[in-house]
Design a protein around this motif. Sequence first.
Motif, mmCIF file in Angstrom:
data_model
loop_
_atom_site.group_PDB
_atom_site.id
_atom_site.type_symbol
_atom_site.label_atom_id
_atom_site.label_comp_id
_atom_site.label_asym_id
_atom_site.label_seq_id
_atom_site.Cartn_x
_atom_site.Cartn_y
_atom_site.Cartn_z
ATOM 1 N N ARG A 69 0.908 -1.253 -0.109
ATOM 2 C CA ARG A 69 -0.123 -0.033 -0.165
ATOM 3 C C ARG A 69 0.825 1.193 0.101
ATOM 4 O O ARG A 69 1.481 1.414 0.632
ATOM 5 N N GLU A 70 0.717 2.228 -1.037
ATOM 6 C CA GLU A 70 1.481 3.155 -1.352
ATOM 7 C C GLU A 70 0.709 3.837 -2.291
ATOM 8 O O GLU A 70 0.681 4.262 -3.471
ATOM 9 N N PRO A 71 -0.491 4.979 -1.750
ATOM 10 C CA PRO A 71 -1.431 5.522 -2.855
ATOM 11 C C PRO A 71 -0.822 6.349 -3.740
ATOM 12 O O PRO A 71 -1.237 6.598 -4.732
ATOM 13 N N GLU A 72 0.256 6.997 -3.407
ATOM 14 C CA GLU A 72 0.678 8.165 -4.082
ATOM 15 C C GLU A 72 1.961 7.575 -5.447
ATOM 16 O O GLU A 72 2.319 8.377 -6.253
ATOM 17 N N GLN A 73 2.331 6.181 -5.185
ATOM 18 C CA GLN A 73 3.199 5.753 -6.046
ATOM 19 C C GLN A 73 2.413 4.990 -7.233
ATOM 20 O O GLN A 73 1.307 4.462 -7.110
ATOM 21 N N ARG A 74 3.105 5.160 -8.371
ATOM 22 C CA ARG A 74 2.679 4.448 -9.605
ATOM 23 C C ARG A 74 3.490 3.601 -10.220
ATOM 24 O O ARG A 74 4.978 4.213 -10.334
ATOM 25 N N PRO A 75 3.229 2.323 -10.668
ATOM 26 C CA PRO A 75 4.524 1.713 -11.483
ATOM 27 C C PRO A 75 4.933 2.301 -12.629
ATOM 28 O O PRO A 75 4.280 3.019 -13.488
ATOM 29 N N SER A 76 6.243 2.071 -12.771
ATOM 30 C CA SER A 76 6.587 2.622 -14.264
ATOM 31 C C SER A 76 6.661 1.706 -15.381
ATOM 32 O O SER A 76 6.770 2.155 -16.461
ATOM 33 N N GLY A 77 5.867 0.709 -15.547
ATOM 34 C CA GLY A 77 5.607 -0.069 -16.451
ATOM 35 C C GLY A 77 4.160 -0.589 -16.274
ATOM 36 O O GLY A 77 3.562 -0.068 -15.364
ATOM 37 N N GLY A 78 3.573 -1.408 -17.031
ATOM 38 C CA GLY A 78 2.376 -1.812 -17.312
ATOM 39 C C GLY A 78 2.055 -2.968 -16.752
ATOM 40 O O GLY A 78 0.914 -3.652 -17.230
ATOM 41 N N ARG A 79 2.786 -3.940 -16.041
ATOM 42 C CA ARG A 79 2.625 -5.431 -15.778
ATOM 43 C C ARG A 79 1.697 -5.340 -14.717
ATOM 44 O O ARG A 79 1.663 -4.847 -13.565
ATOM 45 N N SER A 80 0.764 -6.401 -14.905
ATOM 46 C CA SER A 80 -0.178 -6.756 -13.636
ATOM 47 C C SER A 80 0.655 -7.769 -12.472
ATOM 48 O O SER A 80 1.231 -8.621 -12.970
ATOM 49 N N ARG A 81 0.303 -7.367 -11.599
ATOM 50 C CA ARG A 81 0.933 -8.126 -10.269
ATOM 51 C C ARG A 81 -0.030 -9.642 -10.197
ATOM 52 O O ARG A 81 0.711 -10.677 -9.969
ATOM 53 N N GLY A 82 -0.968 -9.760 -10.737
ATOM 54 C CA GLY A 82 -1.714 -11.025 -10.711
ATOM 55 C C GLY A 82 -0.917 -12.087 -11.623
ATOM 56 O O GLY A 82 -1.276 -13.148 -11.678
ATOM 57 N N GLU A 83 0.069 -11.764 -12.429
ATOM 58 C CA GLU A 83 0.955 -12.773 -13.245
ATOM 59 C C GLU A 83 1.831 -13.332 -12.346
ATOM 60 O O GLU A 83 2.481 -14.284 -12.625
ATOM 61 N N LEU A 84 2.300 -12.701 -11.415
ATOM 62 C CA LEU A 84 3.225 -13.210 -10.487
ATOM 63 C C LEU A 84 3.264 -14.524 -9.771
ATOM 64 O O LEU A 84 3.781 -15.432 -9.669
ATOM 65 N N PRO A 85 1.909 -14.778 -9.117
ATOM 66 C CA PRO A 85 1.666 -16.243 -8.893
ATOM 67 C C PRO A 85 1.754 -17.244 -9.927
ATOM 68 O O PRO A 85 2.265 -18.222 -9.507
ATOM 69 N N LEU A 86 1.474 -17.004 -11.042
ATOM 70 C CA LEU A 86 1.524 -17.898 -12.297
ATOM 71 C C LEU A 86 2.932 -18.029 -12.587
ATOM 72 O O LEU A 86 3.277 -19.385 -12.751
ATOM 73 N N LEU A 87 3.758 -17.100 -12.605
ATOM 74 C CA LEU A 87 5.127 -17.333 -12.752
ATOM 75 C C LEU A 87 5.705 -18.212 -11.655
ATOM 76 O O LEU A 87 6.653 -18.875 -11.877
ATOM 77 N N ALA A 88 5.600 -17.916 -10.416
ATOM 78 C CA ALA A 88 6.341 -18.701 -9.271
ATOM 79 C C ALA A 88 5.975 -20.136 -9.618
ATOM 80 O O ALA A 88 6.768 -20.841 -8.934
ATOM 81 N N LEU A 89 4.715 -20.322 -9.981
ATOM 82 C CA LEU A 89 4.536 -21.918 -10.052
ATOM 83 C C LEU A 89 4.998 -22.461 -11.095
ATOM 84 O O LEU A 89 4.803 -23.712 -11.430
ATOM 85 N N THR A 90 5.313 -21.726 -12.400
ATOM 86 C CA THR A 90 5.801 -22.397 -13.522
ATOM 87 C C THR A 90 7.105 -22.141 -14.127
ATOM 88 O O THR A 90 7.770 -22.861 -14.873
ATOM 89 N N GLU A 91 8.038 -20.935 -13.427
ATOM 90 C CA GLU A 91 9.286 -20.922 -13.786
ATOM 91 C C GLU A 91 10.011 -21.420 -12.577
ATOM 92 O O GLU A 91 9.647 -21.825 -11.437
#
Length: 253
Positions: A69-91
């Motif tokens: 939680r950091e309301p004032e911060q925005r990511p520098s790219g456009g990747r979704s955090r929702g892909e991370l659990p999938l990567l953790a289980l497949t990589e």
Amino acid sequence: MCLVLLAHQAVPGQPLVIAANRDEFHRRPTTAMHWWREPRVLAGRDEEAGGTWFAVAPDGAFAAVTNYREPEQRPSGGRSRGELPLLALTESAEDLGAHLRRHGKAYAGFNLLWGRPGAVHYASNRGVPPQPVNPGLHGLSNHLLDTPWPKVSRGLELLAASLPVADPESLCALLADRRPADHGELPDTGLSPEWERRLSPMFIVSPEYGTRATTILLADAEGGVTVLERRFDAEGRCIGETREALSPAAAKG
């Protein structure tokens, strides 16, 4: 997820116990936990961005992500955090680590927990590279692992009191605690005090935003894994659930 309670190698006969709540805007489209075709995981799906918040592989390995939680911060790219659990289980561990080093700044702030009974890992793009999680009880919300936010501290107290016998129903009941924190206990993350208090319960009920799902994972000493997802509406009423029992034999098949 917005709250993950973890008992890692802390319960005799249950090497891994996870109890977690997902908080989200009720208007965000979501598909209930189910088996995906590709990758082959048991997970709910965020239909807006296409990823997930908690996923389980056929062999019982798991991965979960929470926002930082950091309301004032925005990511520098456009990747979704929702892909991370999938990567953790497949990589592989090496490929996942390389991905986080190379692309970590492309995500908004996240915490990632993943592993299996006997080997749990944690990473955050807010200064924590991939590392093993020590055996014991741990809590994660929208700051770093084991940051003592009120919901984390309360959840760990309730989890410790519920052990050494953990079952899905008792863990769901534990996570249903709707008590807000006192104003003096609230973290300062850049939100208004009113919103900090609204988000402080373990289980959030409000018309716009609240606890959408509770997820339980229990691993036994024989390698079996029980998974439960229980879903809720804006009034905190249960509207459905998914249960799965995974076995070592089924995973090999």
